[in-house]
Motif scaffolding. Structure first.
Motif, PDB file in Angstrom:
ATOM      1  N   PRO A 245       0.782  -1.238   0.000  1.00 25.93           N
ATOM      2  CA  PRO A 245       0.000   0.000   0.000  1.00 25.93           C
ATOM      3  C   PRO A 245       0.813   1.286   0.000  1.00 25.93           C
ATOM      4  CG  PRO A 245      -0.110  -1.080   2.139  1.00 25.93           C
ATOM      5  CD  PRO A 245       0.546  -2.044   1.211  1.00 25.93           C
ATOM      6  N   ASP A 246       1.870   1.372   0.805  1.00 28.20           N
ATOM      7  CA  ASP A 246       2.617   2.627   0.886  1.00 28.20           C
ATOM      8  C   ASP A 246       4.020   2.354   1.414  1.00 28.20           C
ATOM      9  OD1 ASP A 246       2.505   2.528   3.798  1.00 28.20           O
ATOM     10  OD2 ASP A 246       0.434   3.213   3.610  1.00 28.20           O
ATOM     11  N   THR A 247       4.767   3.425   1.645  1.00 24.38           N
ATOM     12  CA  THR A 247       6.158   3.284   2.071  1.00 24.38           C
ATOM     13  C   THR A 247       6.307   3.101   3.574  1.00 24.38           C
ATOM     14  OG1 THR A 247       6.376   5.705   2.208  1.00 24.38           O
ATOM     15  CG2 THR A 247       6.972   4.638   0.111  1.00 24.38           C
ATOM     16  N   ARG A 248       5.247   3.001   4.289  1.00 24.84           N
ATOM     17  CA  ARG A 248       5.350   2.863   5.749  1.00 24.84           C
ATOM     18  C   ARG A 248       4.802   1.549   6.262  1.00 24.84           C
ATOM     19  NH1 ARG A 248       9.015   6.099   7.234  1.00 24.84           N
ATOM     20  NH2 ARG A 248       8.250   6.097   9.380  1.00 24.84           N
ATOM     21  N   SER A 249       4.256   0.721   5.388  1.00 23.26           N
ATOM     22  CA  SER A 249       3.590  -0.494   5.856  1.00 23.26           C
ATOM     23  C   SER A 249       4.078  -1.723   5.083  1.00 23.26           C
ATOM     24  CB  SER A 249       2.064  -0.374   5.713  1.00 23.26           C
ATOM     25  OG  SER A 249       1.574   0.712   6.471  1.00 23.26           O
ATOM     26  N   PRO A 250       5.091  -2.433   5.601  1.00 23.95           N
ATOM     27  CA  PRO A 250       5.511  -3.685   4.952  1.00 23.95           C
ATOM     28  C   PRO A 250       4.353  -4.686   4.927  1.00 23.95           C
ATOM     29  CG  PRO A 250       7.103  -2.974   6.609  1.00 23.95           C
ATOM     30  CD  PRO A 250       5.890  -2.120   6.790  1.00 23.95           C
ATOM     31  N   THR A 251       4.358  -5.541   3.922  1.00 21.93           N
ATOM     32  CA  THR A 251       3.337  -6.571   3.775  1.00 21.93           C
ATOM     33  C   THR A 251       3.980  -7.946   3.877  1.00 21.93           C
ATOM     34  OG1 THR A 251       2.000  -5.167   2.334  1.00 21.93           O
ATOM     35  CG2 THR A 251       1.571  -7.527   2.254  1.00 21.93           C
ATOM     36  N   VAL A 252       3.385  -8.810   4.685  1.00 18.81           N
ATOM     37  CA  VAL A 252       3.887 -10.175   4.816  1.00 18.81           C
ATOM     38  C   VAL A 252       3.356 -10.994   3.643  1.00 18.81           C
ATOM     39  CG1 VAL A 252       3.960 -12.243   6.249  1.00 18.81           C
ATOM     40  CG2 VAL A 252       3.995  -9.983   7.330  1.00 18.81           C
ATOM     41  N   GLU A 253       4.295 -11.523   2.841  1.00 14.51           N
ATOM     42  CA  GLU A 253       3.921 -12.288   1.656  1.00 14.51           C
ATOM     43  C   GLU A 253       4.034 -13.796   1.857  1.00 14.51           C
ATOM     44  OE1 GLU A 253       2.767 -11.462  -1.377  1.00 14.51           O
ATOM     45  OE2 GLU A 253       2.548  -9.346  -0.825  1.00 14.51           O
ATOM     46  N   GLY A 254       4.728 -14.218   2.896  1.00 15.16           N
ATOM     47  CA  GLY A 254       4.905 -15.645   3.129  1.00 15.16           C
ATOM     48  C   GLY A 254       5.720 -15.880   4.383  1.00 15.16           C
ATOM     49  N   GLN A 255       5.850 -17.132   4.761  1.00 22.35           N
ATOM     50  CA  GLN A 255       6.596 -17.485   5.957  1.00 22.35           C
ATOM     51  C   GLN A 255       7.297 -18.823   5.745  1.00 22.35           C
ATOM     52  OE1 GLN A 255       4.897 -16.300   9.553  1.00 22.35           O
ATOM     53  NE2 GLN A 255       6.018 -17.713  10.863  1.00 22.35           N
ATOM     54  N   VAL A 256       8.569 -18.901   6.156  1.00 23.89           N
ATOM     55  CA  VAL A 256       9.353 -20.120   6.124  1.00 23.89           C
ATOM     56  C   VAL A 256       9.799 -20.397   7.553  1.00 23.89           C
ATOM     57  CG1 VAL A 256      11.368 -21.301   5.185  1.00 23.89           C
ATOM     58  CG2 VAL A 256      10.144 -19.626   3.779  1.00 23.89           C
TER      59      VAL A 256
END
Length: 351
Positions: A245-256
């Protein structure tokens, strides 16, 4: 350990003439448990078959179908001579145990009364269960080969009660030719099952009747029952970044395991910070990132990555208008670590 599929190179209780050819098909598909009978091929060919199974990284099984004492003794000696990993079947435990004791093979005899050829399991459920308990109480007996689908009794109940009565693994054999029967075996608590004729004759529900398609379908169904099917599909990074969405909110795309794969967009200079206990990997997908450390600065270009160890102060600076980065770090990490920054995000979005 999940439910184990043992592919038997047999038809009507005999090792098939083209066993070597069918073996190569099985090994190419990753079948790792493969067996044969003690009749159908000469012993020198069975030795070669066993060697090929082991050379392919699979566990080898020999199932005894002998109906008299003398031939069962001969079969047990053959199993030791051939060098199989596991001996299945047979009913004369007192005769077989002295032969296999001291060898490396494991022994899984038939519980209950066996008659005929192909073999049939006779007796009530209670009688078969008592036989199972008596057999598994013996030293040198590692488990059971239960001909459940060759019994006239209620098969699901038979398997369930036999498995519940013993503490050693139970393999189920005899005319297993549908996903529903495999599911019954799994639900009843058995350790594994054998399929031979059904796969070789194209009887298992599959897109095609050839052995490769048959085995692939069985392996798929077993993997599904064992919950070994991956729910994940490939992702395109460019498309994934389009949804950040923006430069302040990382998005979790997956987990190992406990490591999260996060996508973030950097703009301008971030706060100086460090993570007390966890390392992080930063991969630049698009743009240029200047990574400031107390002793140096490093320019990280698109397609490059840098590892920041825990405890090391650093300050990321997006040199391009927006820098797209992939972060790989423990799920407990927050985006600006130790910094008291108004842009710190604790609850991350998920794709």
């Amino acid at each position: 350990m999940g439910l184990r599929f043992i592919f038997m190179l047999t038809r009507n209780d005999r090792t098939v003439e083209d066993a070597s050819k069918q073996l190569q098909t099985a090994l190419r598909l990753g079948v790792r448990h493969i067996g044969f009978k003690d009749i159908g091929l000469p012993i020198d060919q069975l030795k070669s078959l066993n060697q090929a199974i082991k050379a392919g990284g699979a566990t080898s099984y020999l199932e005894v179908v002998s109906l008299d004492r003398e031939s069962e003794i001969v079969s047990a000696k053959a199993a030791v001579e051939i060098g199989v990993d596991i001996l299945l079947g047979g009913t004369r435990v007192d005769d077989v145990l002295p032969i296999v004791t001291g060898s490396s093979l494991q022994y899984f005899p038939f519980p209950g009364r066996i008659s005929g050829h192909p073999s049939v399991l006779e007796g009530t459920i209670g009688e078969i269960v008592e036989s199972a308990k008596a057999l598994t109480a013996r030293d040198g007996v590692h488990g059971l080969d239960l001909l459940a689908y060759r019994s006239r009794e209620d098969v699901p109940t038979l398997i369930r009660q036999a498995c519940a009565a013993v503490s050693k693994p139970v393999y189920v054999a005899g005319s297993i030719d549908t996903p529903e029967r495999i599911a019954v075996v799994k639900d009843a608590g058995a350790a594994g099952f054998t399929i031979g004729t059904a796969a070789l004759d194209g009887k298992y529900p599959a897109p095609e009747k050839d052995v490769s398609s048959q085995l692939a379908a069985i392996l798929r169904d077993v993997a599904t029952l064992n919950r070994h099917i991956s729910p994940f599909h490939k992702k395109n990074l460019a498309n994934a970044f389009a949804h950040v969405p923006d430069t302040r909110s990382p998005t979790v795309e997956g987990q190992v395991n406990n490591m999260q794969i996060k996508l973030a967009k950097f703009a301008g200079e971030q706060a100086w910070h460090f993570r007390p206990q966890v390392d992080e990997l930063i991969l630049v997908h698009k743009g240029r990132l200047l990574m400031k450390f107390r002793d140096r600065e490093e320019m990280v270009e698109a397609g490059e990555f840098i590892v920041v160890p825990h405890g090391v102060e650093h300050c990321p600076v997006a040199i391009s208008d927006t820098c797209e980065v992939m972060l790989i770090e423990p799920g407990t990490s927050v985006n600006t670590g130790s910094a008291k920054d108004s842009g710190k995000v604790v609850e991350l979005g998920r794709a």
